[in-house]
Write a protein that holds these residues in place. Structure first.
Motif, PDB file in Angstrom:
ATOM      1  N   LEU A 109       0.830  -1.209   0.000  1.00 56.14           N
ATOM      2  CA  LEU A 109       0.000   0.000   0.000  1.00 56.14           C
ATOM      3  C   LEU A 109       0.865   1.260   0.000  1.00 56.14           C
ATOM      4  N   ALA A 110       1.946   1.232   0.777  1.00 58.68           N
ATOM      5  CA  ALA A 110       2.830   2.400   0.839  1.00 58.68           C
ATOM      6  C   ALA A 110       3.493   2.668  -0.505  1.00 58.68           C
ATOM      7  N   GLU A 111       3.888   1.612  -1.200  1.00 55.57           N
ATOM      8  CA  GLU A 111       4.491   1.786  -2.520  1.00 55.57           C
ATOM      9  C   GLU A 111       3.477   2.347  -3.511  1.00 55.57           C
ATOM     10  N   GLN A 112       2.225   1.907  -3.408  1.00 55.45           N
ATOM     11  CA  GLN A 112       1.184   2.483  -4.250  1.00 55.45           C
ATOM     12  C   GLN A 112       1.010   3.969  -3.946  1.00 55.45           C
ATOM     13  N   ALA A 113       1.020   4.293  -2.641  1.00 50.65           N
ATOM     14  CA  ALA A 113       0.882   5.698  -2.242  1.00 50.65           C
ATOM     15  C   ALA A 113       2.048   6.531  -2.752  1.00 50.65           C
ATOM     16  N   ARG A 114       3.258   5.966  -2.717  1.00 52.14           N
ATOM     17  CA  ARG A 114       4.423   6.686  -3.219  1.00 52.14           C
ATOM     18  C   ARG A 114       4.295   6.953  -4.719  1.00 52.14           C
ATOM     19  N   HIS A 115       3.802   5.976  -5.432  1.00 51.43           N
ATOM     20  CA  HIS A 115       3.624   6.136  -6.878  1.00 51.43           C
ATOM     21  C   HIS A 115       2.613   7.245  -7.166  1.00 51.43           C
ATOM     22  N   ILE A 116       1.523   7.265  -6.415  1.00 49.73           N
ATOM     23  CA  ILE A 116       0.490   8.285  -6.619  1.00 49.73           C
ATOM     24  C   ILE A 116       0.993   9.670  -6.208  1.00 49.73           C
ATOM     25  N   ALA A 117       1.730   9.725  -5.100  1.00 50.32           N
ATOM     26  CA  ALA A 117       2.202  11.016  -4.585  1.00 50.32           C
ATOM     27  C   ALA A 117       3.291  11.625  -5.461  1.00 50.32           C
ATOM     28  N   GLY A 118       4.038  10.780  -6.180  1.00 48.60           N
ATOM     29  CA  GLY A 118       5.085  11.297  -7.044  1.00 48.60           C
ATOM     30  C   GLY A 118       6.370  11.607  -6.298  1.00 48.60           C
ATOM     31  N   THR A 119       7.283  12.271  -6.975  1.00 51.17           N
ATOM     32  CA  THR A 119       8.608  12.542  -6.411  1.00 51.17           C
ATOM     33  C   THR A 119       8.791  13.986  -5.965  1.00 51.17           C
ATOM     34  N   ARG A 120       7.769  14.810  -6.147  1.00 50.58           N
ATOM     35  CA  ARG A 120       7.852  16.194  -5.679  1.00 50.58           C
ATOM     36  C   ARG A 120       7.841  16.209  -4.160  1.00 50.58           C
ATOM     37  N   PRO A 121       8.502  17.191  -3.527  1.00 51.21           N
ATOM     38  CA  PRO A 121       8.542  17.257  -2.056  1.00 51.21           C
ATOM     39  C   PRO A 121       7.207  17.746  -1.477  1.00 51.21           C
ATOM     40  N   THR A 122       6.306  16.832  -1.264  1.00 48.34           N
ATOM     41  CA  THR A 122       5.018  17.143  -0.655  1.00 48.34           C
ATOM     42  C   THR A 122       4.881  16.357   0.642  1.00 48.34           C
ATOM     43  N   ALA A 123       3.931  16.764   1.467  1.00 49.21           N
ATOM     44  CA  ALA A 123       3.688  16.040   2.713  1.00 49.21           C
ATOM     45  C   ALA A 123       3.300  14.596   2.428  1.00 49.21           C
ATOM     46  N   ALA A 124       2.473  14.387   1.412  1.00 48.84           N
ATOM     47  CA  ALA A 124       2.020  13.030   1.088  1.00 48.84           C
ATOM     48  C   ALA A 124       3.181  12.146   0.658  1.00 48.84           C
ATOM     49  N   ALA A 125       4.054  12.678  -0.191  1.00 51.09           N
ATOM     50  CA  ALA A 125       5.183  11.882  -0.680  1.00 51.09           C
ATOM     51  C   ALA A 125       6.153  11.545   0.449  1.00 51.09           C
ATOM     52  N   THR A 126       6.400  12.514   1.324  1.00 48.94           N
ATOM     53  CA  THR A 126       7.327  12.287   2.435  1.00 48.94           C
ATOM     54  C   THR A 126       6.772  11.270   3.412  1.00 48.94           C
ATOM     55  N   LEU A 127       5.498  11.402   3.739  1.00 45.63           N
ATOM     56  CA  LEU A 127       4.858  10.449   4.644  1.00 45.63           C
ATOM     57  C   LEU A 127       4.856   9.050   4.035  1.00 45.63           C
ATOM     58  N   ALA A 128       4.546   8.937   2.752  1.00 44.17           N
ATOM     59  CA  ALA A 128       4.508   7.625   2.102  1.00 44.17           C
ATOM     60  C   ALA A 128       5.875   6.949   2.146  1.00 44.17           C
ATOM     61  N   ALA A 129       6.939   7.715   1.946  1.00 45.89           N
ATOM     62  CA  ALA A 129       8.286   7.139   2.000  1.00 45.89           C
ATOM     63  C   ALA A 129       8.624   6.672   3.411  1.00 45.89           C
ATOM     64  N   ALA A 130       8.249   7.468   4.417  1.00 45.59           N
ATOM     65  CA  ALA A 130       8.540   7.099   5.802  1.00 45.59           C
ATOM     66  C   ALA A 130       7.767   5.850   6.216  1.00 45.59           C
ATOM     67  N   VAL A 131       6.509   5.768   5.828  1.00 42.27           N
ATOM     68  CA  VAL A 131       5.697   4.601   6.161  1.00 42.27           C
ATOM     69  C   VAL A 131       6.222   3.367   5.421  1.00 42.27           C
ATOM     70  N   ALA A 132       6.630   3.544   4.170  1.00 43.73           N
ATOM     71  CA  ALA A 132       7.209   2.426   3.419  1.00 43.73           C
ATOM     72  C   ALA A 132       8.466   1.907   4.113  1.00 43.73           C
TER      73      ALA A 132
END
Length: 227
Positions: free
Chosen positions: A14-37
């Motif tokens: 699920l975290a990898e899916q979230a990372r894919h959706i959030a993209g690589t831009r520095p956003t709260a969603a992308a950072t959280l997804a990487a930390a949870v992954a």
């Protein structure tokens, strides 16, 4: 989510899916997804992937705009970042980095953030176990749990305490000693209320297995040890 209740493989997916959706831009969603992954990979015994996700989370955090660093549900501040890092590094047995994040997260956590502080304390106890002092790990966990009202010793806090309990070897290291503290630790884990509000049997828990802290027979719960 699956990560908090014993399903790290599902959480990693699920975290990898979230990372894919959030993209690589520095956003709260992308950072959280990487930390949870990172946490999910660490719990799933994938250390290389966990460390890469941690590096990605740190890199995103450094570039995160100030407007996305406030302490809300939709943003991702430094305190939240270090709480995630504490758990990931603890699971990886990187106790130095874990202790650094625990200290910083506690500095940034309000005194009233009882649950967060308890989880950080359990992480610190797990670090004691990784460093070879299982007795100290049990003692610190008991202190953390007994400081909470009974109704708070459930859910994620209980899951983390059980993770530490299950990580202790059946045979304790020679320097670990059976104490009243370890007996109380087993009782506390065993008798936390279930979802229906009823106390679990202190002798066998939900599985019928003896509840022990360090693996010694003397640490098994018994009515004589109550108190």
């Amino acid at each position: 989510m699956p990560l908090n209740y014993g399903a790290p493989r599902a959480a990693a997916g699920l975290a990898e899916q979230a990372r894919h959706i959030a993209g690589t831009r520095p956003t709260a969603a992308a950072t959280l997804a990487a930390a949870v992954a990172a946490r999910a990979f660490a719990l799933n015994h994938q250390p290389e992937q966990a460390r890469q996700a941690l590096a990605d989370a740190d890199a995103l955090m450094e570039r995160l705009p100030e407007g996305e660093r406030s302490d809300t549900w939709l943003t991702y501040g430094e305190q939240k970042h270090h709480v995630h890092l504490s758990h990931a590094f603890t699971t990886l047995a990187d106790t130095r980095r874990a202790n650094e994040s625990q200290q910083r997260a506690l500095e940034l956590s309000a005194p009233t953030s009882t649950m967060t502080r308890t989880l950080l304390t359990i992480d610190a106890a797990a670090c004691s176990h990784h460093d070879g002092d299982s007795e100290e790990a049990c003692r610190r966990t008991v202190v953390a749990l007994t400081a909470l009202p009974v109704d708070y010793r459930t859910g994620l806090v209980r899951r983390r305490a059980l993770d530490l309990y299950e990580a202790n070897p059946r045979t304790a290291p020679p320097r670990a000693r059976c104490t009243g503290t370890t007996r109380r630790r087993s009782r506390l884990t065993a008798t936390a209320p279930t979802a229906g509000g009823h106390a679990r049997s202190p002798r066998s828990g939900s599985t019928g297995r003896p509840l022990v802290c360090c693996g010694h027979r003397e640490c098994q719960w018994s009515p004589a040890g109550a108190g």
